[in-house]
Scaffold this motif. Sequence first.
Motif, PDB file in Angstrom:
ATOM      1  N   GLU A 266      -5.278  26.793  14.833  1.00  0.00           N
ATOM      2  CA  GLU A 266      -5.225  27.819  15.658  1.00  0.00           C
ATOM      3  C   GLU A 266      -5.651  27.450  17.074  1.00  0.00           C
ATOM      4  O   GLU A 266      -4.803  27.993  18.051  1.00  0.00           O
ATOM      5  CB  GLU A 266      -6.940  28.765  15.195  1.00  0.00           C
ATOM      6  N   ALA A 267      -6.759  26.937  17.501  1.00  0.00           N
ATOM      7  CA  ALA A 267      -7.251  25.199  18.464  1.00  0.00           C
ATOM      8  C   ALA A 267      -5.071  25.537  18.670  1.00  0.00           C
ATOM      9  O   ALA A 267      -4.898  25.685  20.251  1.00  0.00           O
ATOM     10  CB  ALA A 267      -7.765  25.012  18.739  1.00  0.00           C
ATOM     11  N   ALA A 268      -4.594  24.675  18.495  1.00  0.00           N
ATOM     12  CA  ALA A 268      -3.475  24.020  19.007  1.00  0.00           C
ATOM     13  C   ALA A 268      -2.351  25.014  18.966  1.00  0.00           C
ATOM     14  O   ALA A 268      -1.654  25.141  19.947  1.00  0.00           O
ATOM     15  CB  ALA A 268      -3.009  22.922  17.640  1.00  0.00           C
ATOM     16  N   TYR A 269      -1.585  26.432  18.195  1.00  0.00           N
ATOM     17  CA  TYR A 269      -1.160  26.808  18.442  1.00  0.00           C
ATOM     18  C   TYR A 269      -1.335  27.672  19.373  1.00  0.00           C
ATOM     19  O   TYR A 269      -0.916  27.595  20.927  1.00  0.00           O
ATOM     20  CB  TYR A 269      -1.404  27.982  17.988  1.00  0.00           C
ATOM     21  N   ARG A 291       5.301  18.367  23.222  1.00  0.00           N
ATOM     22  CA  ARG A 291       5.663  17.081  21.966  1.00  0.00           C
ATOM     23  C   ARG A 291       3.568  16.761  21.493  1.00  0.00           C
ATOM     24  O   ARG A 291       3.654  17.747  21.695  1.00  0.00           O
ATOM     25  CB  ARG A 291       5.230  15.548  23.187  1.00  0.00           C
ATOM     26  N   MET A 292       4.671  16.867  19.760  1.00  0.00           N
ATOM     27  CA  MET A 292       3.060  17.382  18.774  1.00  0.00           C
ATOM     28  C   MET A 292       2.925  15.862  18.295  1.00  0.00           C
ATOM     29  O   MET A 292       4.424  15.245  17.479  1.00  0.00           O
ATOM     30  CB  MET A 292       3.950  18.542  17.908  1.00  0.00           C
ATOM     31  N   LEU A 299      -4.579  14.996  16.513  1.00  0.00           N
ATOM     32  CA  LEU A 299      -3.755  15.708  16.928  1.00  0.00           C
ATOM     33  C   LEU A 299      -3.274  15.440  18.188  1.00  0.00           C
ATOM     34  O   LEU A 299      -4.070  16.550  19.175  1.00  0.00           O
ATOM     35  CB  LEU A 299      -3.010  17.542  15.714  1.00  0.00           C
ATOM     36  N   LEU A 300      -2.199  15.384  19.098  1.00  0.00           N
ATOM     37  CA  LEU A 300      -2.064  15.431  20.415  1.00  0.00           C
ATOM     38  C   LEU A 300      -1.028  15.533  20.739  1.00  0.00           C
ATOM     39  O   LEU A 300      -0.035  16.322  20.030  1.00  0.00           O
ATOM     40  CB  LEU A 300      -1.576  13.825  21.289  1.00  0.00           C
ATOM     41  N   LEU A 346      -0.848  19.459  30.236  1.00  0.00           N
ATOM     42  CA  LEU A 346      -1.561  20.201  30.065  1.00  0.00           C
ATOM     43  C   LEU A 346      -1.984  19.298  28.677  1.00  0.00           C
ATOM     44  O   LEU A 346      -1.124  19.149  27.467  1.00  0.00           O
ATOM     45  CB  LEU A 346      -1.000  22.036  29.193  1.00  0.00           C
ATOM     46  N   LEU A 347      -2.647  18.672  27.999  1.00  0.00           N
ATOM     47  CA  LEU A 347      -3.014  17.351  26.872  1.00  0.00           C
ATOM     48  C   LEU A 347      -4.652  18.367  26.603  1.00  0.00           C
ATOM     49  O   LEU A 347      -5.491  18.394  26.876  1.00  0.00           O
ATOM     50  CB  LEU A 347      -3.361  16.328  27.636  1.00  0.00           C
TER      51      LEU A 347
END
Length: 391
Positions: A266-269, A291-292, A299-300, A346-347
């Motif tokens: 959820e945070a990645a989304y 870029r995933m 996970l970056l 944004l990273l």
Amino acid sequence: MRPSARPLLAAAVVAADTAILAAARPNGLPAWALGAFALAATLIVAAERRGPLAAFGATVLLLSPVTGAGFALLLWTGYRAGHAITSRATAARTVGIAAGGLAAQAAAHGIAPRTLLFLAWFELVFVVLPLLSGRYLAQHRRLVETLLQERRLLAERERLRERLRIARDMHDSLGRRLSLVSIQAAALEVSDRLPPRERETTRQLAAAAREAMAELHELVGALRSGETTFGPEAIERLVGDFRAAAVEVAFRREGTPVELPDATWEAAYRVVEEGLTNAAKHAPGRPVTVRMAWERDALLLTIVNPAGPPAAGRPGGGHGLAGLRERARAVGGFVDHGPVAEGFRLLAMLPAAPAAPRPPAPAAARRLWLAAATGVLAFGVLPASLLLGGR
């Protein structure tokens, strides 16, 4: 005990007991006798992992009374047997084995008063104390695990309560406003007073309002049910939605995927959603790169667009990036953003699993004191009792 250190410790236990047995015989022992003892000790060590109680019984009832050695092995198997006590029946069997060991030692060395005193000290230091130490530490570990589980359950309950509150607020306030926008746009859509160009714009506005209402209802339903639909497919659909809205997005996947908790997905989304939203708002018509990249345990996510967001305090600046930092911190990761050579980046780094909580400091101190007391009794009290018994 770490698995990598177990073989080394086992070898040290067997070697120490073999050396003690050899030193205890002034006239020496034949090589085959020392070899047989080392083999028996090795077999007990190997069997301890599957049957701690059986290994403890073999040491207490057979190896130690027959050879008069096995001190380190008694400490180890006693500690492991105490760890394995999980019921009253197991505790009763362990006490019976310990009592049988005392009887076997008395039968092997006689029942003189001074000998019985020595055997009582021997039983206390090498049998009872390791059992109690293992039992105490096992109970402490289970208590800590239970407390952590209760803490997780309480946190989950508070999280669900907050989700319900957010769902109610969104439905009551935002839902009402979107409904009014949708009704007004629909009224303009069917009006005959608008020119064709403005009518087409109004039609698109009404369609967007209806889609926003549908997404809001879907989001409110997900918040109420507690079910999440986030994952790599959801992120790809999100990128596709922005592409359909005429945002030029380049999506790259690198590395081998690893398992992520639902909260981390959820945070990645939300990171990708916020990054694409800011790019579409502050750099319209410019390409965006998502870029995933999968690392071994994380996970970056990197979103780069040619122009940065508005400066703090300018109209249009929201709290999206601050919210992303809070989301990432909640799952053990972090978010960073700022200007780079390509524009604005944004990273986000999101770990594969939350960090295991460390045991409380008082618990570690109790373990240290317990280990020190065991060492003092094993290597201080017993030699003193040997000297007193030899006079």
